[in-house]
Write a protein that holds these residues in place. Structure first.
Motif, PDB file in Angstrom:
ATOM      1  N   UNK A 163       6.437   3.923  -4.263  1.00  0.00           N
ATOM      2  CA  UNK A 163       7.348   5.045  -4.021  1.00  0.00           C
ATOM      3  C   UNK A 163       6.821   5.986  -2.947  1.00  0.00           C
ATOM      4  N   UNK A 164       5.501   6.133  -2.856  1.00  0.00           N
ATOM      5  CA  UNK A 164       4.907   7.049  -1.877  1.00  0.00           C
ATOM      6  C   UNK A 164       3.428   6.745  -1.729  1.00  0.00           C
ATOM      7  N   UNK A 165       2.871   7.244  -0.626  1.00  0.00           N
ATOM      8  CA  UNK A 165       1.429   7.175  -0.390  1.00  0.00           C
ATOM      9  C   UNK A 165       0.953   8.591  -0.089  1.00  0.00           C
ATOM     10  N   UNK A 166      -0.198   8.955  -0.638  1.00  0.00           N
ATOM     11  CA  UNK A 166      -0.751  10.285  -0.399  1.00  0.00           C
ATOM     12  C   UNK A 166      -1.201  10.418   1.051  1.00  0.00           C
ATOM     13  N   UNK A 167      -1.180  11.619   1.529  1.00  0.00           N
ATOM     14  CA  UNK A 167      -1.651  11.898   2.878  1.00  0.00           C
ATOM     15  C   UNK A 167      -2.855  12.812   2.786  1.00  0.00           C
ATOM     16  N   UNK A 168      -3.867  12.683   3.569  1.00  0.00           N
ATOM     17  CA  UNK A 168      -4.095  11.618   4.538  1.00  0.00           C
ATOM     18  C   UNK A 168      -4.712  10.400   3.867  1.00  0.00           C
ATOM     19  N   UNK A 169      -4.721   9.307   4.558  1.00  0.00           N
ATOM     20  CA  UNK A 169      -5.404   8.109   4.093  1.00  0.00           C
ATOM     21  C   UNK A 169      -4.618   7.156   3.224  1.00  0.00           C
ATOM     22  N   UNK A 170      -3.399   7.520   2.824  1.00  0.00           N
ATOM     23  CA  UNK A 170      -2.537   6.632   2.040  1.00  0.00           C
ATOM     24  C   UNK A 170      -3.175   6.188   0.726  1.00  0.00           C
ATOM     25  N   UNK A 171      -3.979   7.062   0.134  1.00  0.00           N
ATOM     26  CA  UNK A 171      -4.640   6.732  -1.119  1.00  0.00           C
ATOM     27  C   UNK A 171      -4.691   7.990  -1.969  1.00  0.00           C
ATOM     28  N   UNK A 172      -4.120   8.019  -3.167  1.00  0.00           N
ATOM     29  CA  UNK A 172      -3.561   6.908  -3.928  1.00  0.00           C
ATOM     30  C   UNK A 172      -2.103   6.628  -3.572  1.00  0.00           C
ATOM     31  N   UNK A 173      -1.573   5.585  -4.217  1.00  0.00           N
ATOM     32  CA  UNK A 173      -0.175   5.206  -4.072  1.00  0.00           C
ATOM     33  C   UNK A 173       0.564   5.593  -5.346  1.00  0.00           C
ATOM     34  N   UNK A 174       1.798   6.024  -5.198  1.00  0.00           N
ATOM     35  CA  UNK A 174       2.670   6.251  -6.345  1.00  0.00           C
ATOM     36  C   UNK A 174       3.499   4.987  -6.481  1.00  0.00           C
ATOM     37  N   UNK A 175       3.408   4.308  -7.634  1.00  0.00           N
ATOM     38  CA  UNK A 175       4.102   3.036  -7.830  1.00  0.00           C
ATOM     39  C   UNK A 175       4.967   3.084  -9.078  1.00  0.00           C
ATOM     40  N   UNK A 176       6.047   2.343  -9.029  1.00  0.00           N
ATOM     41  CA  UNK A 176       6.915   2.196 -10.195  1.00  0.00           C
ATOM     42  C   UNK A 176       6.817   0.757 -10.657  1.00  0.00           C
ATOM     43  N   UNK A 177       6.546   0.591 -11.947  1.00  0.00           N
ATOM     44  CA  UNK A 177       6.522  -0.726 -12.576  1.00  0.00           C
ATOM     45  C   UNK A 177       7.495  -0.649 -13.739  1.00  0.00           C
ATOM     46  N   UNK A 178       8.543  -1.448 -13.689  1.00  0.00           N
ATOM     47  CA  UNK A 178       9.588  -1.340 -14.698  1.00  0.00           C
ATOM     48  C   UNK A 178      10.193   0.049 -14.628  1.00  0.00           C
ATOM     49  N   UNK A 179      10.160   0.795 -15.720  1.00  0.00           N
ATOM     50  CA  UNK A 179      10.697   2.154 -15.772  1.00  0.00           C
ATOM     51  C   UNK A 179       9.595   3.219 -15.761  1.00  0.00           C
ATOM     52  N   UNK A 180       8.350   2.819 -15.537  1.00  0.00           N
ATOM     53  CA  UNK A 180       7.223   3.755 -15.543  1.00  0.00           C
ATOM     54  C   UNK A 180       6.710   3.995 -14.129  1.00  0.00           C
ATOM     55  N   UNK A 181       6.160   5.180 -13.915  1.00  0.00           N
ATOM     56  CA  UNK A 181       5.609   5.549 -12.613  1.00  0.00           C
ATOM     57  C   UNK A 181       4.142   5.931 -12.792  1.00  0.00           C
ATOM     58  N   UNK A 182       3.290   5.407 -11.897  1.00  0.00           N
ATOM     59  CA  UNK A 182       1.858   5.630 -11.967  1.00  0.00           C
ATOM     60  C   UNK A 182       1.307   5.918 -10.580  1.00  0.00           C
ATOM     61  N   UNK A 183       0.143   6.559 -10.538  1.00  0.00           N
ATOM     62  CA  UNK A 183      -0.638   6.675  -9.309  1.00  0.00           C
ATOM     63  C   UNK A 183      -1.771   5.660  -9.413  1.00  0.00           C
ATOM     64  N   UNK A 184      -1.877   4.804  -8.418  1.00  0.00           N
ATOM     65  CA  UNK A 184      -2.957   3.812  -8.364  1.00  0.00           C
ATOM     66  C   UNK A 184      -3.750   4.012  -7.088  1.00  0.00           C
ATOM     67  N   UNK A 185      -5.048   3.865  -7.190  1.00  0.00           N
ATOM     68  CA  UNK A 185      -5.864   3.833  -5.975  1.00  0.00           C
ATOM     69  C   UNK A 185      -5.513   2.558  -5.211  1.00  0.00           C
ATOM     70  N   UNK A 186      -5.709   2.591  -3.918  1.00  0.00           N
ATOM     71  CA  UNK A 186      -5.394   1.432  -3.088  1.00  0.00           C
ATOM     72  C   UNK A 186      -6.171   0.205  -3.553  1.00  0.00           C
TER      73      UNK A 186
END
Length: 101
Positions: A51-74
């Protein structure tokens, strides 16, 4: 002779593009990441999107899996292999202002 292309990972996925999880492959230094990601819902066949990448460096990423949303490190997102040709032409609705490249 054809070149073998690497399996794309969630860390490489474009923002807003829908994919399906193919497999998980944890790094040797953190084998527990595979089980942890499975417990969060990253299992083969599940829909996933960045869904998004943090600035600067694009880390962490905001991801959606199914109906849940998480922040994952690259590094964690790089463990999630995506199925080839699984995009199905789908896109994911992004929250306002979320698309950072």
């Amino acid at each position: 002779m054809s070149a073998v292309l690497p399996v794309p990972t969630l860390a490489q996925a474009a923002i807003g593009q829908a994919h399906r999880v193919k497999a998980l492959e944890a790094p040797a230094h953190a084998p527990e990441w595979k089980q942890w990601l499975e417990e969060l819902g990253f299992v083969p066949g599940e829909h996933v999107a960045v869904l998004a990448r943090a600035m600067p460096g694009a880390d962490p990423l905001v991801v959606r899996i199914g109906q849940s949303t998480f922040a994952l490190r690259r590094a964690e997102a790089d463990c999630v292999q995506l199925a080839d040709g699984s995009q199905d032409g789908l896109t994911v609705a992004l929250p306002t202002g979320a698309a950072h490249a």
